[in-house]
Scaffold this active site. Structure first.
Site, PDB file in Angstrom:
ATOM      1  N   GLY A 147     -13.123  19.970   0.065  1.00  0.00           N
ATOM      2  CA  GLY A 147     -12.130  19.006  -0.421  1.00  0.00           C
ATOM      3  C   GLY A 147     -11.632  19.367  -1.806  1.00  0.00           C
ATOM      4  CG  HIS A 148     -10.400  23.435  -2.958  1.00  0.00           C
ATOM      5  ND1 HIS A 148     -10.252  23.489  -1.581  1.00  0.00           N
ATOM      6  CD2 HIS A 148      -9.387  24.165  -3.471  1.00  0.00           C
ATOM      7  CE1 HIS A 148      -9.216  24.247  -1.288  1.00  0.00           C
ATOM      8  NE2 HIS A 148      -8.659  24.673  -2.411  1.00  0.00           N
ATOM      9  N   GLY A 163      -8.340  17.862  -3.380  1.00  0.00           N
ATOM     10  CA  GLY A 163      -8.203  16.415  -3.603  1.00  0.00           C
ATOM     11  C   GLY A 163      -8.480  16.055  -5.056  1.00  0.00           C
ATOM     12  CB  VAL A 189     -13.318  13.682  -5.870  1.00  0.00           C
ATOM     13  CG1 VAL A 189     -14.773  14.028  -6.158  1.00  0.00           C
ATOM     14  CG2 VAL A 189     -13.080  12.187  -6.039  1.00  0.00           C
ATOM     15  N   GLY A 190     -12.377  16.646  -5.621  1.00  0.00           N
ATOM     16  CA  GLY A 190     -12.705  18.066  -5.456  1.00  0.00           C
ATOM     17  C   GLY A 190     -12.116  18.924  -6.559  1.00  0.00           C
ATOM     18  CB  SER A 216     -16.713   4.817  -1.390  1.00  0.00           C
ATOM     19  OG  SER A 216     -16.003   3.713  -1.893  1.00  0.00           O
ATOM     20  CB  SER A 217     -18.270   1.036  -4.983  1.00  0.00           C
ATOM     21  OG  SER A 217     -16.850   0.966  -4.909  1.00  0.00           O
ATOM     22  CB  CYS A 218     -15.878   0.219   0.021  1.00  0.00           C
ATOM     23  SG  CYS A 218     -15.894   1.694   1.024  1.00  0.00           S
ATOM     24  CE1 TYR A 274     -14.393   5.267   1.383  1.00  0.00           C
ATOM     25  CE2 TYR A 274     -13.560   7.029   2.762  1.00  0.00           C
ATOM     26  CZ  TYR A 274     -14.046   6.590   1.550  1.00  0.00           C
ATOM     27  OH  TYR A 274     -14.199   7.467   0.498  1.00  0.00           O
ATOM     28  CE  LYS A 329     -16.737   8.967   2.456  1.00  0.00           C
ATOM     29  NZ  LYS A 329     -16.948  10.406   2.194  1.00  0.00           N
ATOM     30  CB  THR A 350     -17.039   2.528  -9.288  1.00  0.00           C
ATOM     31  OG1 THR A 350     -16.366   1.276  -9.223  1.00  0.00           O
ATOM     32  CG2 THR A 350     -16.483   3.337 -10.459  1.00  0.00           C
ATOM     33  CG  ASN A 351     -12.169   0.982  -6.896  1.00  0.00           C
ATOM     34  OD1 ASN A 351     -13.260   0.574  -6.465  1.00  0.00           O
ATOM     35  ND2 ASN A 351     -11.020   0.644  -6.360  1.00  0.00           N
ATOM     36  CG  HIS A 388      -7.594   4.223  -4.096  1.00  0.00           C
ATOM     37  ND1 HIS A 388      -7.657   5.549  -3.728  1.00  0.00           N
ATOM     38  CD2 HIS A 388      -8.511   3.589  -3.325  1.00  0.00           C
ATOM     39  CE1 HIS A 388      -8.587   5.703  -2.804  1.00  0.00           C
ATOM     40  NE2 HIS A 388      -9.120   4.531  -2.543  1.00  0.00           N
ATOM     41  NE  ARG A 408     -11.259  -3.436  -5.776  1.00  0.00           N
ATOM     42  CZ  ARG A 408     -11.437  -4.651  -5.291  1.00  0.00           C
ATOM     43  NH1 ARG A 408     -12.121  -5.554  -6.009  1.00  0.00           N
ATOM     44  NH2 ARG A 408     -10.982  -5.002  -4.104  1.00  0.00           N
TER      45      ARG A 408
HETATM   46  O1  GFB Z   1      -7.446   0.161  -4.910  1.00  0.00           O
HETATM   47  P1  GFB Z   1      -7.193  -0.668  -3.701  1.00  0.00           P
HETATM   48  O2  GFB Z   1      -6.097  -0.234  -2.778  1.00  0.00           O
HETATM   49  O3  GFB Z   1      -8.499  -0.735  -2.821  1.00  0.00           O
HETATM   50  O4  GFB Z   1      -6.881  -2.214  -4.131  1.00  0.00           O
HETATM   51  P2  GFB Z   1      -9.902  -1.488  -2.970  1.00  0.00           P
HETATM   52  C1  GFB Z   1      -7.561  -2.802  -5.182  1.00  0.00           C
HETATM   53  C2  GFB Z   1      -6.908  -4.141  -5.482  1.00  0.00           C
HETATM   54  O5  GFB Z   1      -5.613  -3.900  -6.096  1.00  0.00           O
HETATM   55  C3  GFB Z   1      -6.626  -5.017  -4.240  1.00  0.00           C
HETATM   56  C4  GFB Z   1      -4.644  -4.739  -5.484  1.00  0.00           C
HETATM   57  O6  GFB Z   1      -6.910  -6.357  -4.582  1.00  0.00           O
HETATM   58  C5  GFB Z   1      -5.122  -4.825  -4.039  1.00  0.00           C
HETATM   59  O7  GFB Z   1      -4.515  -5.951  -3.395  1.00  0.00           O
HETATM   60  N1  GFB Z   1      -3.293  -4.169  -5.615  1.00  0.00           N
HETATM   61  C6  GFB Z   1      -2.266  -4.762  -6.302  1.00  0.00           C
HETATM   62  C7  GFB Z   1      -2.842  -3.016  -5.084  1.00  0.00           C
HETATM   63  N2  GFB Z   1      -1.145  -4.026  -6.196  1.00  0.00           N
HETATM   64  C8  GFB Z   1      -1.472  -2.919  -5.444  1.00  0.00           C
HETATM   65  C9  GFB Z   1      -0.726  -1.790  -5.001  1.00  0.00           C
HETATM   66  O8  GFB Z   1       0.489  -1.650  -5.264  1.00  0.00           O
HETATM   67  N3  GFB Z   1      -1.395  -0.854  -4.268  1.00  0.00           N
HETATM   68  C10 GFB Z   1      -2.728  -0.981  -3.965  1.00  0.00           C
HETATM   69  N4  GFB Z   1      -3.350  -0.003  -3.246  1.00  0.00           N
HETATM   70  N5  GFB Z   1      -3.490  -2.064  -4.354  1.00  0.00           N
HETATM   71  C11 GFB Z   1     -10.760   0.625  -1.718  1.00  0.00           C
HETATM   72  C12 GFB Z   1     -11.174   0.938  -0.300  1.00  0.00           C
HETATM   73  O9  GFB Z   1     -10.732  -0.781  -1.817  1.00  0.00           O
HETATM   74  O10 GFB Z   1     -11.704   1.077  -2.671  1.00  0.00           O
HETATM   75  C13 GFB Z   1     -11.463   2.394  -0.142  1.00  0.00           C
HETATM   76  O11 GFB Z   1     -10.140   0.525   0.583  1.00  0.00           O
HETATM   77  C14 GFB Z   1     -12.371   2.900  -1.237  1.00  0.00           C
HETATM   78  O12 GFB Z   1     -12.072   2.600   1.087  1.00  0.00           O
HETATM   79  C15 GFB Z   1     -11.887   2.494  -2.598  1.00  0.00           C
HETATM   80  O13 GFB Z   1     -13.651   2.379  -1.036  1.00  0.00           O
HETATM   81  C16 GFB Z   1     -12.855   2.928  -3.667  1.00  0.00           C
HETATM   82  O14 GFB Z   1     -10.525  -1.180  -4.294  1.00  0.00           O
HETATM   83  O15 GFB Z   1      -9.757  -2.928  -2.589  1.00  0.00           O
END
Ligand code: GFB
Length: 312
Positions: free
Chosen positions: A13-14, A16, A18-19, A110-112, A139, A143, A167-168, A182, A212
């Site tokens: 995954g180099h 990406g 993280v990679g 992942s933290s999820c 996912y 994991k 974490t994120n 994300h 987060r």
């Molecule tokens: O980062 P995110 O997509 O995933 O969303 P998770 C985090 C929060 O940000 C949620 C809000 O409450 C979203 O509703 N948010 C607000 C948005 N505006 C936006 C936007 O424009 N785009 C996105 N994407 N979010 C992930 C998991 O969960 O965490 C993955 O789905 C992984 O599998 C990752 O584990 C680390 O943090 O909720």
């Protein structure tokens, strides 16, 4: 078991986020024998291709950072792809790491993986103690299977396979596609484009109240190399900053830094996901690693990278 400058190190995954951070960090530390392969030339979901790659290259160390990843919308839209692709990738790499005598493998989760209603901050031992968040269950199940597979290969075959639960994440080479990204990357792009298009309002998802924790990928890469050199236990280990912010706070910080003066419309039709998933990082802190990149600096640095490489 420690990396030497001549060790054959495969980073799956180099390309990406993280990679590529792991490759950057290893290069800066003088490790010269890195093994990488693009997903065009090597589909890790394909068992035969993966086996012939390991047979040919015979890596000594493996950072398993290859995965199908995405934000809350992607995870809740492509559930079959998220569970299938991730199970195939990790199973092929872990099995062949065992078959071709890899000295040590680090699997990235992942933290999820932790239950939606975990007490905060979340300790590693809370794993499987409750129901998962539905938006990223496929996912998370993949994991969890991966980290357990590492534990069982250690137990049955004596493999030195470890797993880390970050974490994120955010930083250079993130995915800025607004449908699959994300939140961190999405907000960088939305505020940047709104500013330069002079929009009066942008739309963000949910209520903004979830919290987060955000770790810069350069901090993560340093932690993973630290773990590869210093951690040989069978239980997984959290990697994070130990601090979290609400999505609203993140948006306000970014809006000020990027200089967008319009309004934010919070579309509550979109899911909030897990209310909070702050990791307890005392285990890795006690081992001797702590995150260093503060969130405000991280936002500034990532936005500079974005304007230079993508947003121009
Ligand atoms: O980062 P995110 O997509 O995933 O969303 P998770 C985090 C929060 O940000 C949620 C809000 O409450 C979203 O509703 N948010 C607000 C948005 N505006 C936006 C936007 O424009 N785009 C996105 N994407 N979010 C992930 C998991 O969960 O965490 C993955 O789905 C992984 O599998 C990752 O584990 C680390 O943090 O909720």
């Amino acid at each position: 078991m420690r990396l030497s400058k001549k060790s054959k190190i495969y980073i799956a995954g180099h390309n990406g986020m993280v990679g590529s951070a792991i490759v950057r960090k290893l290069n800066s530390l003088g490790y010269q024998n890195l093994i990488v392969e693009t997903s065009k030339n090597l589909d890790l979901r394909n068992s035969l291709e993966t086996e012939s790659f390991f047979k040919l290259k015979k890596p000594e160390f493996v950072f398993l950072a290859a995965a199908k990843v995405g934000g809350i919308l992607a995870n809740s839209t492509y559930k079959a792809d998220f569970i299938y692709d991730n199970l195939m990738i990790q199973s092929n790499v872990i099995k062949n790491a065992h078959k071709y005598d890899v000295k040590k493998l680090l699997f990235l989760g992942s933290s999820c993986i932790y239950p939606k209603e975990s007490p905060q901050p979340i300790k590693e031992e809370y794993l499987l103690s409750g129901l998962l968040e539905t938006t990223n269950e496929p996912y998370a199940i993949a994991k969890i299977a991966g980290l357990k597979m590492c534990e069982y290969f250690r137990e049955q075959y004596g493999c030195n396979f470890i797993s880390a639960m970050p974490t994120n994440l955010y930083g250079p080479n993130d995915n800025f596609n607004l449908k699959t990204s994300h939140v961190f990357a999405a907000l960088i792009r939305k505020f940047h484009e709104a500013k330069f298009q002079n929009l009066s309002e942008i739309e963000l998802w949910g209520t903004g109240s979830p919290k987060r924790e955000f770790l810069h990928v350069d901090d993560l890469a340093e932690a993973l190399i630290f773990l590869m050199n210093n951690y040989d236990s069978n239980s997984t280990i959290n990697v994070g900053t130990g601090e979290d912010v609400s999505i609203k706070e993140l948006a306000n910080n970014m809006q000020k830094l990027i200089g967008f003066n319009g309004a934010i419309y919070w579309n509550e039709e979109m899911p909030d996901g897990t209310p909070r998933k702050l990791l307890n990082v005392s285990k890795i802190n006690n081992l001797g690693w702590k995150s260093r990149i503060e969130l405000t600096n991280g936002i500034e640095q990532t936005y500079r990278w974005y304007t230079k490489n993508i947003g121009n």
